[in-house]
Each structure stands twice: as structure tokens, then as C-alpha cells.
Scaffold this motif. Sequence first.
Motif, PDB file in Angstrom:
ATOM      1  N   GLN A   1       0.803  -1.213   0.000  1.00 42.25           N
ATOM      2  CA  GLN A   1       0.000   0.000   0.000  1.00 42.25           C
ATOM      3  C   GLN A   1       0.839   1.267   0.000  1.00 42.25           C
ATOM      4  O   GLN A   1       0.478   2.256  -0.633  1.00 42.25           O
ATOM      5  CB  GLN A   1      -0.957  -0.022   1.195  1.00 42.25           C
ATOM      6  N   THR A   2       1.954   1.272   0.705  1.00 44.38           N
ATOM      7  CA  THR A   2       2.770   2.477   0.793  1.00 44.38           C
ATOM      8  C   THR A   2       3.259   2.919  -0.579  1.00 44.38           C
ATOM      9  O   THR A   2       3.204   4.108  -0.922  1.00 44.38           O
ATOM     10  CB  THR A   2       3.961   2.257   1.730  1.00 44.38           C
ATOM     11  N   ALA A   3       3.754   1.989  -1.377  1.00 51.97           N
ATOM     12  CA  ALA A   3       4.219   2.348  -2.717  1.00 51.97           C
ATOM     13  C   ALA A   3       3.085   2.905  -3.558  1.00 51.97           C
ATOM     14  O   ALA A   3       3.261   3.877  -4.311  1.00 51.97           O
ATOM     15  CB  ALA A   3       4.834   1.124  -3.403  1.00 51.97           C
ATOM     16  N   LEU A   4       1.905   2.316  -3.440  1.00 54.12           N
ATOM     17  CA  LEU A   4       0.773   2.759  -4.253  1.00 54.12           C
ATOM     18  C   LEU A   4       0.360   4.180  -3.906  1.00 54.12           C
ATOM     19  O   LEU A   4       0.187   5.025  -4.796  1.00 54.12           O
ATOM     20  CB  LEU A   4      -0.400   1.801  -4.073  1.00 54.12           C
ATOM     21  N   ILE A   5       0.207   4.484  -2.620  1.00 56.76           N
ATOM     22  CA  ILE A   5      -0.232   5.835  -2.281  1.00 56.76           C
ATOM     23  C   ILE A   5       0.869   6.857  -2.531  1.00 56.76           C
ATOM     24  O   ILE A   5       0.583   8.017  -2.852  1.00 56.76           O
ATOM     25  CB  ILE A   5      -0.756   5.911  -0.834  1.00 56.76           C
ATOM     26  N   ALA A   6       2.137   6.439  -2.413  1.00 60.49           N
ATOM     27  CA  ALA A   6       3.226   7.364  -2.733  1.00 60.49           C
ATOM     28  C   ALA A   6       3.204   7.732  -4.205  1.00 60.49           C
ATOM     29  O   ALA A   6       3.449   8.888  -4.575  1.00 60.49           O
ATOM     30  CB  ALA A   6       4.568   6.748  -2.359  1.00 60.49           C
ATOM     31  N   MET A   7       2.926   6.767  -5.065  1.00 55.98           N
ATOM     32  CA  MET A   7       2.835   7.025  -6.500  1.00 55.98           C
ATOM     33  C   MET A   7       1.691   7.978  -6.832  1.00 55.98           C
ATOM     34  O   MET A   7       1.850   8.914  -7.624  1.00 55.98           O
ATOM     35  CB  MET A   7       2.614   5.708  -7.252  1.00 55.98           C
ATOM     36  N   LEU A   8       0.530   7.728  -6.224  1.00 54.74           N
ATOM     37  CA  LEU A   8      -0.681   8.454  -6.597  1.00 54.74           C
ATOM     38  C   LEU A   8      -0.866   9.744  -5.815  1.00 54.74           C
ATOM     39  O   LEU A   8      -1.469  10.696  -6.321  1.00 54.74           O
ATOM     40  CB  LEU A   8      -1.905   7.558  -6.381  1.00 54.74           C
ATOM     41  N   ALA A   9      -0.393   9.790  -4.583  1.00 57.24           N
ATOM     42  CA  ALA A   9      -0.630  10.949  -3.711  1.00 57.24           C
ATOM     43  C   ALA A   9       0.634  11.252  -2.900  1.00 57.24           C
ATOM     44  O   ALA A   9       0.667  11.049  -1.687  1.00 57.24           O
ATOM     45  CB  ALA A   9      -1.816  10.669  -2.783  1.00 57.24           C
ATOM     46  N   PRO A  10       1.685  11.721  -3.548  1.00 55.30           N
ATOM     47  CA  PRO A  10       2.965  11.896  -2.840  1.00 55.30           C
ATOM     48  C   PRO A  10       2.923  12.939  -1.727  1.00 55.30           C
ATOM     49  O   PRO A  10       3.632  12.789  -0.727  1.00 55.30           O
ATOM     50  CB  PRO A  10       3.937  12.301  -3.953  1.00 55.30           C
ATOM     51  N   GLU A  11       2.114  13.988  -1.854  1.00 56.43           N
ATOM     52  CA  GLU A  11       2.065  14.994  -0.800  1.00 56.43           C
ATOM     53  C   GLU A  11       1.419  14.433   0.456  1.00 56.43           C
ATOM     54  O   GLU A  11       1.922  14.628   1.577  1.00 56.43           O
ATOM     55  CB  GLU A  11       1.317  16.240  -1.289  1.00 56.43           C
ATOM     56  N   GLU A  12       0.305  13.736   0.291  1.00 61.36           N
ATOM     57  CA  GLU A  12      -0.342  13.115   1.438  1.00 61.36           C
ATOM     58  C   GLU A  12       0.572  12.069   2.079  1.00 61.36           C
ATOM     59  O   GLU A  12       0.670  11.965   3.308  1.00 61.36           O
ATOM     60  CB  GLU A  12      -1.665  12.469   1.023  1.00 61.36           C
TER      61      GLU A  12
ATOM     62  N   TYR B   1       9.725   7.166  -0.064  1.00 65.92           N
ATOM     63  CA  TYR B   1      10.713   8.005  -0.760  1.00 65.92           C
ATOM     64  C   TYR B   1      11.006   7.454  -2.152  1.00 65.92           C
ATOM     65  O   TYR B   1      11.053   8.216  -3.124  1.00 65.92           O
ATOM     66  CB  TYR B   1      12.001   8.068   0.057  1.00 65.92           C
ATOM     67  N   ALA B   2      11.177   6.157  -2.249  1.00 68.02           N
ATOM     68  CA  ALA B   2      11.544   5.547  -3.535  1.00 68.02           C
ATOM     69  C   ALA B   2      10.489   5.782  -4.599  1.00 68.02           C
ATOM     70  O   ALA B   2      10.810   5.885  -5.786  1.00 68.02           O
ATOM     71  CB  ALA B   2      11.781   4.049  -3.348  1.00 68.02           C
ATOM     72  N   PHE B   3       9.220   5.893  -4.177  1.00 69.03           N
ATOM     73  CA  PHE B   3       8.140   6.067  -5.148  1.00 69.03           C
ATOM     74  C   PHE B   3       7.584   7.488  -5.161  1.00 69.03           C
ATOM     75  O   PHE B   3       6.463   7.703  -5.628  1.00 69.03           O
ATOM     76  CB  PHE B   3       7.036   5.046  -4.893  1.00 69.03           C
ATOM     77  N   GLY B   4       8.377   8.461  -4.674  1.00 64.57           N
ATOM     78  CA  GLY B   4       8.067   9.854  -4.963  1.00 64.57           C
ATOM     79  C   GLY B   4       7.560  10.723  -3.843  1.00 64.57           C
ATOM     80  O   GLY B   4       7.337  11.922  -4.050  1.00 64.57           O
ATOM     81  N   ALA B   5       7.355  10.195  -2.631  1.00 66.98           N
ATOM     82  CA  ALA B   5       6.888  11.015  -1.513  1.00 66.98           C
ATOM     83  C   ALA B   5       8.100  11.552  -0.769  1.00 66.98           C
ATOM     84  O   ALA B   5       8.683  10.866   0.079  1.00 66.98           O
ATOM     85  CB  ALA B   5       5.997  10.194  -0.586  1.00 66.98           C
TER      86      ALA B   5
END
Length: 523
Positions: A155-166, A211-215
Motif C-alpha cells: 500500500q505504501t508504494a501505491l499511495i506514494a505514486m498516486l498521492a505523494p504529498e499526502e 521516498y523511492a516512489f516519490g513522496a
Amino acid sequence: VYFVAEFDADAESFGTWKEERLHANHTFAEGSHSGVYFTFPLKEGNQAVQYKIGVSYVSVENARENLRVENPAWDFSAVRQATQDKWNEYLGKIEVEGDNEDRQMQFYTHLYRSLIHPNVCSDVNGEYMGADNQVHKTARKFYTSFSNWDTYRTQTALIAMLAPEETSDIVMSHYLFAEQSGGGFPRWVLANIETGVMQGDPTPILVANAYAFGARNYDPRTLLRTMRYGAEVPGAHSQGVLTRPGLEQYLEKGYYDASILLEYTSSDFAIGRFALQACNDEPVCNWYTQRAMNWKNLFNKETGWLQSRNEDGSWKRYDADWRESTYKNYFWMVPYDLQGLIDSIGGKEAAEKRLDEMFRRLDASYGDEWFASGNEPSFQIPWIYNWAGAPYKAQQVIRRVLNEQYSSRVDGLPGNDDLGSMGAWYVFASIGLFPEIPGVGGFSVNSPVFRKIVLHLPDGNLIIKGGDEKKEYIHSLSLDGKKIEGTWIDWSDLYRGATLEYKLSGNPDKAWGTRIAPPSFGK
């Protein structure tokens, strides 16, 4: 939890209740099996009475202010529409096209589950109840509900990809919790309480994956210090719950209870990647990557399996110390050094045979020695065929799991969703990309089930074409028109926008994906 409730009509009478007794005109009740009641006169032509509730972890006053700011009017239709619009905004970040409406319903249901938690627990004025039971104030949203042993895997990778600010706010919420609770990261938080549920040290993996997926909207150096404190200092804790039980033995001897050690080594590896990628600290990366190789201290050459050890180094029984799983499932939990793991048992052919035996069934419970579709320690295992030289079997098994273990029935999950973990697994498996390695931005591939998928990422659209509900085997894959011969794709090649195009068949191509090995980070 404090709350304020308002009605759009005056009550005719009121009172409290406790157990089975009503107390007319009373205004106070407390304890279990108690509450308050109101009665309202019938309205001519409209018998509906509307009510709304504001909540806060801080105070009744904050609950009232939250309600005033967030829902000031009495317009049920407007609230419903705003809710639908907000959910459609987030669910619309991934668009899928296919011929199976039931599959699409499942997909969006799982995406919805993936986005429910973590949840905001700060008030509109920025106040929140901290881990030290004191009221704090923050300019960014503060989150709770951290099921990190579960969520770090998917889940962490998915939400980082789609919603990095959150997701960046979620990362900082972990940091603030650690600062207020003893200095160590928590692993399973409800409200402002570290429950201590589950094992390992999962939060560094969560942060490294984010971090790896953009957050990345935070100072990574502060996060690295917190990671290292929990991983290097025996006694480091969060609200009295040890960050790493057994750390002193782990540091001294390089082993501990088996499933806990494997979680620790994945965390060590993730800390190393975060140190390198986020902080440009190569010495720390090298040191932690070397520590991650402690998985080898569990390998019993005589049995060919990973096993737990007693403190004196002697072997325990093969079935000892496996949390919510078995030695056959946990054997594969070395996702950062799969090449080393496969070599330890004699190579790809032996690994393929061992995987085949595991996938004879897909419905293992905690003590069963086949694949457990419904529990996190097994989530990543199907993609290991990509390392074992048989990618077509990964494609086959993942499709079996989707078709046989998931459905749109009321019992359509193989296990607990665990705050979006299982939902995110379904999303990744459906689009053909899985974040296999802790702290590494990239995906192990399988065949997507939708003919077209569009991920609306912050920096561009990732378009995936060629999926098929009935065809499961990859015969070719291209990235922006260039052929891909391996089963790994870096996130750096996708996040600005790209086009992946699959060509699938009902018959396996046993050679595709075997020419270029996926990454492995053994030392």
C-alpha cells in the motif's frame, strides 16, 4: 474521541440510558452500555430529521470547530456530492478499460480500500493529540492508523505514486510520533497509541518505500537518524514498546528468532537504500546492506531451509518462530537478495521446483505449508519465478490468485485487508507491476488483466496497453517502443509518463523475460 452532534430540529424530549434503564431529562451518562436519546415530533410532509457530527481527538471545542468549518450548512445532497466527487478524484487516478465489468468493480473496490487509511487525526486548527498525550500543533496534516507490518509491502508504494504529498505527511507523522514517544519508530498505531502489534521494524521500510516512489516532502536526514536509532540502540522504544526486541543479540551474533530476523534484515536493507538515495550516504548504505546479509545466518545447509537458532547458535526445530506463517513461506522473504537465496539451494531449477510445490494450493492458513494468498508474508512470492528463470509461471500463478482467491462476493477476499494491504496487492497484480524490493523504486512484472490502464501520476501519465482477461502469458513487452527483455522496470523510467505495451497469448513463452536478470543486492 470527543464529538459534537447537531440536529436541524428541536427535540421534543431527551434523556440518557444506562444498561436497560432510561433516565428522562438527564444530561450525563458514562461507561459502557450507556448513551443519550432524543425524540422529535413528526414534521408535516417531511418526517426526516437531519443530524451531523464533528469529532476530535483533542477536545469538544475542536470537534465543534471542525464541524463548523467542514460542514456548516444543512445540505445532505451537497455533502453526498462532495464526497462522491472527492472519491472519484482519487479513484480516477487509475483508469482501467476491459470487457469484464465484475473485474472492474473488484479493481475499484480494492483501490478504494487502499486509500481509506492512514486517516487524518489533526483538527482544522492544526491541533492533534500527540504520542506523549499532549496537544501539539502542526501546519501539515497529521495521520494515524499505521498497520506498517502489513502496508509496507504494497500500500505504501501505491499511495506514494498516486498521492505523494499526502504520503509525505504520513511519513512526517511517523517522525513526530517517534519524537514524542521515546525516539523509536512505532510499528502499529491506533489514535495516538503504539499498540506493539506484529513484529519486526517495518516503519523504516515504509519510509524508504515512500521516498523511492516519490513522496519526498520532508528532510530525509531526520528520518535516517530515527531509523538508525531504532536499528542500532538496544532499548530504543516507542511508548515503552521496543523498536527491535532482541536487538542486542542480533547485533552481537547476527541472528535472532527467524521471522523477526528476516523482517529486521529487510528493514536494514531499506535503511541502506534510503541512506544512499535520500541522503547520499554511501558508507551507511554499505554497512546496512552488509547487515542485511544476516539472513544467511539462518540457512541450515543440512536441511536446505532457513531455521531459527537458539541463543548459543544451535538450531531450533524447523517449524519454530514463524509468525502467522510457515518456514516454507518465510523462506522466500529475502526480497533484496533473491539471487543469493536461490544460489543457496542449488540454483534456478531447484528454486523453480520449490516454488512449484508451494503453489499446489493458494489458500494456506497460518500453519499450512503451501501458498497463503491471504497473508502478508507470502505477498511477494509469485514474482520470485522471475528470478528463478520461469517468468511464465509467475504470470500463470498471479492470474490463478486473482481468479480463484478474489471475487465480488461478500467473502471475496482471501484474508484481512489490513488497512489497504490486500487491496493494493490486487491493484498491482491487476496492472502487471509489483514493488518487490524494499526501498527500491521499481517493479517486477506480470501480465495485466485490462486492455488499457492509465495511471495519472503527478509528473505524467503512465499508459499500460495490451492486457487481457483471458490471455495470461507475456510474449513481448515494450517501453515507449523499445523492447524490454527482462522482468524488471525501474520507477525512474515510468514516473514522468511512459507507455508500456504488452503482447499476450494463451500459450506460454518460456524464453521471454529470461535474458536479463532482475536486480539482486547480495554482498
